[in-house]
Design an enzyme around this catalytic site. Sequence first.
Site, PDB file in Angstrom:
ATOM      1  CG  ASP A  13      -1.833  -1.235   1.228  1.00 49.89           C
ATOM      2  OD1 ASP A  13      -2.236  -1.685   0.145  1.00 49.89           O
ATOM      3  OD2 ASP A  13      -2.079  -1.772   2.320  1.00 49.89           O
ATOM      4  CE  LYS A  16       2.384  -2.637  -4.321  1.00 46.16           C
ATOM      5  NZ  LYS A  16       2.070  -2.197  -2.947  1.00 46.16           N
ATOM      6  N   GLY A  40      -4.701  -4.297  -3.623  1.00 44.27           N
ATOM      7  CA  GLY A  40      -5.704  -3.248  -3.816  1.00 44.27           C
ATOM      8  C   GLY A  40      -4.962  -1.970  -4.134  1.00 44.27           C
ATOM      9  CG  HIS A  41      -2.725  -1.675  -6.912  1.00 46.67           C
ATOM     10  ND1 HIS A  41      -1.787  -1.817  -5.920  1.00 46.67           N
ATOM     11  CD2 HIS A  41      -2.625  -2.776  -7.685  1.00 46.67           C
ATOM     12  CE1 HIS A  41      -1.148  -2.959  -6.107  1.00 46.67           C
ATOM     13  NE2 HIS A  41      -1.643  -3.560  -7.150  1.00 46.67           N
ATOM     14  CD  GLN A 223       0.437  -9.069  -2.867  1.00 45.19           C
ATOM     15  OE1 GLN A 223       1.016  -9.687  -3.745  1.00 45.19           O
ATOM     16  NE2 GLN A 223      -0.783  -8.636  -3.021  1.00 45.19           N
TER      17      GLN A 223
HETATM   18  P1  GDP Z   1      -0.720   0.247  -3.588  1.00 43.32           P
HETATM   19  O1  GDP Z   1      -1.379  -0.991  -3.142  1.00 43.32           O
HETATM   20  O2  GDP Z   1       0.748   0.261  -3.345  1.00 43.32           O
HETATM   21  O3  GDP Z   1      -1.059   0.609  -5.001  1.00 43.32           O
HETATM   22  O4  GDP Z   1      -1.290   1.430  -2.654  1.00 43.32           O
HETATM   23  P2  GDP Z   1      -2.831   1.663  -2.252  1.00 43.32           P
HETATM   24  O5  GDP Z   1      -3.559   2.184  -3.437  1.00 43.32           O
HETATM   25  O6  GDP Z   1      -3.373   0.465  -1.552  1.00 43.32           O
HETATM   26  O7  GDP Z   1      -2.665   2.774  -1.137  1.00 43.32           O
HETATM   27  C1  GDP Z   1      -2.096   4.008  -1.406  1.00 43.32           C
HETATM   28  C2  GDP Z   1      -3.144   5.103  -1.182  1.00 43.32           C
HETATM   29  O8  GDP Z   1      -2.500   6.347  -1.099  1.00 43.32           O
HETATM   30  C3  GDP Z   1      -4.140   5.241  -2.320  1.00 43.32           C
HETATM   31  O9  GDP Z   1      -5.379   5.609  -1.778  1.00 43.32           O
HETATM   32  C4  GDP Z   1      -3.574   6.361  -3.175  1.00 43.32           C
HETATM   33  O10 GDP Z   1      -4.567   7.093  -3.885  1.00 43.32           O
HETATM   34  C5  GDP Z   1      -2.959   7.232  -2.122  1.00 43.32           C
HETATM   35  N1  GDP Z   1      -1.762   7.977  -2.532  1.00 43.32           N
HETATM   36  C6  GDP Z   1      -0.765   7.606  -3.379  1.00 43.32           C
HETATM   37  N2  GDP Z   1       0.210   8.532  -3.402  1.00 43.32           N
HETATM   38  C7  GDP Z   1      -0.177   9.513  -2.545  1.00 43.32           C
HETATM   39  C8  GDP Z   1       0.424  10.730  -2.091  1.00 43.32           C
HETATM   40  O11 GDP Z   1       1.528  11.117  -2.489  1.00 43.32           O
HETATM   41  N3  GDP Z   1      -0.286  11.470  -1.168  1.00 43.32           N
HETATM   42  C9  GDP Z   1      -1.508  11.072  -0.680  1.00 43.32           C
HETATM   43  N4  GDP Z   1      -2.105  11.847   0.216  1.00 43.32           N
HETATM   44  N5  GDP Z   1      -2.081   9.943  -1.091  1.00 43.32           N
HETATM   45  C10 GDP Z   1      -1.429   9.159  -1.994  1.00 43.32           C
HETATM   46  P1  IMO Z   2      -0.963  -4.267  -2.214  1.00 40.16           P
HETATM   47  O1  IMO Z   2      -0.549  -4.818  -3.555  1.00 40.16           O
HETATM   48  C1  IMO Z   2      -0.928  -4.804   2.113  1.00 40.16           C
HETATM   49  C2  IMO Z   2      -1.062  -8.950   3.575  1.00 40.16           C
HETATM   50  C3  IMO Z   2      -2.317  -9.384   4.306  1.00 40.16           C
HETATM   51  C4  IMO Z   2      -1.717 -10.388   5.260  1.00 40.16           C
HETATM   52  C5  IMO Z   2      -0.628 -11.067   4.424  1.00 40.16           C
HETATM   53  C6  IMO Z   2      -1.055 -12.380   3.781  1.00 40.16           C
HETATM   54  O2  IMO Z   2      -2.244  -3.506  -2.218  1.00 40.16           O
HETATM   55  O3  IMO Z   2       0.166  -3.536  -1.565  1.00 40.16           O
HETATM   56  P2  IMO Z   2      -2.650 -12.991   1.744  1.00 40.16           P
HETATM   57  O4  IMO Z   2      -4.125 -12.764   1.544  1.00 40.16           O
HETATM   58  O5  IMO Z   2      -1.797 -12.379   0.685  1.00 40.16           O
HETATM   59  O6  IMO Z   2      -2.312 -14.429   1.978  1.00 40.16           O
HETATM   60  O7  IMO Z   2      -2.308 -12.235   3.133  1.00 40.16           O
HETATM   61  O8  IMO Z   2      -0.292 -10.125   3.408  1.00 40.16           O
HETATM   62  N1  IMO Z   2      -1.302  -8.384   2.221  1.00 40.16           N
HETATM   63  C7  IMO Z   2      -1.207  -7.083   1.933  1.00 40.16           C
HETATM   64  N2  IMO Z   2      -0.973  -6.010   2.734  1.00 40.16           N
HETATM   65  N3  IMO Z   2      -1.071  -4.638   0.784  1.00 40.16           N
HETATM   66  C8  IMO Z   2      -1.271  -5.706  -0.031  1.00 40.16           C
HETATM   67  O9  IMO Z   2      -1.294  -5.605  -1.369  1.00 40.16           O
HETATM   68  C9  IMO Z   2      -1.394  -6.983   0.543  1.00 40.16           C
HETATM   69  N4  IMO Z   2      -1.611  -8.228   0.042  1.00 40.16           N
HETATM   70  C10 IMO Z   2      -1.541  -9.062   1.076  1.00 40.16           C
HETATM   71  O10 IMO Z   2      -2.920  -8.308   4.983  1.00 40.16           O
HETATM   72  O11 IMO Z   2      -1.075  -9.739   6.333  1.00 40.16           O
HETATM   73 MG    MG Z   3      -2.824  -1.631  -1.776  1.00 40.87          MG
END
Ligand code: GDP
Ligand code: IMO
Ligand code: MG
Length: 428
Positions: A13, A16, A40-41, A223
Site C-alpha cells: 500500500d 504502487k 488493492g491499488h 504486495q
Molecule cells: P498500492 O497498493 O501500493 O497501489 O497502494 P494503495 O492504493 O493500496 O494505497 C495508497 C493510497 O495512497 C491510495 O489511496 C492512493 O490514492 C494514495 N496515494 C498515493 N500517493 C499519494 C500521495 O503522495 N499522497 C496522498 N495523500 N495519497 C497518496
Molecule cells: P498491495 O498490492 C498490504 C497482507 C495481508 C496479510 C498477508 C497475507 O495492495 O500492496 P494474503 O491474503 O496475501 O495471503 O495475506 O499479506 N497483504 C497485503 N498487505 N497490501 C497488499 O497488497 C497486501 N496483500 C496481502 O494483509 O497480512
Molecule cells: Mg494496496
Amino acid sequence: MPALVLVGGQWGDEGKGKATDQLGGSVDYVVKFNGGNNAGHTVVIGDDTYALHLLPSGILSPGCTPVIGNGVVVDLSVLFEEIDALEARGVSCEKLVLSADAHLIASYNRTLDKVAERFLGKRKIGTTGRGIGPTYADKMNRIGIRVQDLFDEGILRQKVEAALDMKNHVLVKVYNRKAVEPELVVQELLSYVDRVRPMVADTSLLLNQALDRGETVLLEGGQATLLDVDHGTYPFVTSSSATAGGACTGSGIGPRRVDKVIAVVKAYTTRVGEGPFPTELLDADGEALRANGHEFGTTTGRPRRCGWYDAVIARYAARVNGVTDFVLTKLDVLTGWERIPVCVAYEVDGQRFDEMPMSQTDFHHAKPVYQYLDGWTEDITGARTFDDLPKTAQAYVTALEQMSGAPFASIGVGPDREQTLELRPLIG
Ligand code: GDP
Ligand code: IMO
Ligand code: MG
C-alpha cells in the site's frame, strides 16, 4: 529501453498503483507478475477514483497493453467483475492478455484460506481471505489448476478431482465443513472458457518479442518486499515472490533484460494484518497518520497499522531488490508535526543493528533508534517542484534519501496524478 521493475519497498500500500499509472503513458506493456486479488491499488485521475485488484494498473493507460503474467493467481469471477465494472465506466479492457500458465484460484481454496485462519485463532496471519496462500501451495505441491487447463475438459476434471481427493478429507475431518463436489467446481470454471479464450497467450514469448523490438515493459509487483515469501517477515507474509527476482520468474523475462528496479516507499510506514512492525505507533500519532493518510485497506477495508519511516527497512529493500530508484509517496500526510522521528537503526537486547537482524526473533524484539527531523505546517499538496516545498520538508526528503540506499526519483504530495514532484526521470 528494456524492462523496468516496480515493487513495494515496505509492507504494501505504498502507492504502487499511482506510480504504475503515471508510467503507464510511457510504456508499451504493464505486467502484473505476482499475487492476485489480495492487492488493492487506488488510482486517482482527476475526479475519477479507481480501485484495482487483479488487473494491472496499466489498464488505465489506453496506449499500453496490460498483461497478467504466469506468476499471478487468478480468480476468474473477480477478473470478470473487475473488467465489467471498468468497462461500465468507459475503460476498455480489450487489450488485456492473460498467461496460459497462470494458476486459477478455485472456490475450495477461498474456503480453505478462511477456515485455516479461523483455525489458527490467535496465531492467524491476517490474510485477505482470497485463497492466495492455498493456491500457491497447490502450485508448489503440483496439484494446481492453470488457465490452459480450461481448454482441455478431461484434464481439468482430472486435476480438480485429484486436488479435491485430499482437500475434501481436510475440509471434512479437520475443519468440519462439507465436502466439495468436483463437478460443481469444473462446471464453474468451464463457464468462463468463452470469455477467457481470446485473452490467453504465451505471455513470456509475447513480452520477449516486444523487448526484441525495443518496446518498454513495466513489471508491476503486488504486495511488497517485507511481505515476500522469501525476504519478508515470514510467516507474516503473502505466499508469492513480491521482490524484483519474482518479476523475472513471474513473467518469463530474464534478469539481464531488466534495466531499472524502482521501489515505492511511503514517507512513513503502514502494515495490514499480523506480524512485527518496529516503528508501529499505538498512540495519537498513529491515529493521526491513519486519519490524514486515509489508511484503510482498499481490499478488506481494515484499518492499516501506522508508524514512522523506517530507514533500516528501506536499506533492506534497496539491497534485496537491487533498487536503482525510490519513489517516495504521501509526504503531504506528514504536514503538521513539529518534529518527525525516523528510524535509523534498531536496538535488540542492548545491541545496535544498522541492518535487518538475521532472525525473526530479534526482529520481533527490535526497538527503533530514532533520529528527529524538523517538521512543517505549510500545505504542500499544491507543490509541483522540489523548490516549492518548505525548507524543512526538503531537508526531510534529503535525509531519508541519504539513509535509504538509493536515489529518490519522485515525491508524492497527494493522490492525484498531478500531485507528484519529479526529481529525475524514470524513463527516457
Ligand atoms: P498500492 O497498493 O501500493 O497501489 O497502494 P494503495 O492504493 O493500496 O494505497 C495508497 C493510497 O495512497 C491510495 O489511496 C492512493 O490514492 C494514495 N496515494 C498515493 N500517493 C499519494 C500521495 O503522495 N499522497 C496522498 N495523500 N495519497 C497518496
Ligand atoms: P498491495 O498490492 C498490504 C497482507 C495481508 C496479510 C498477508 C497475507 O495492495 O500492496 P494474503 O491474503 O496475501 O495471503 O495475506 O499479506 N497483504 C497485503 N498487505 N497490501 C497488499 O497488497 C497486501 N496483500 C496481502 O494483509 O497480512
Ligand atoms: Mg494496496
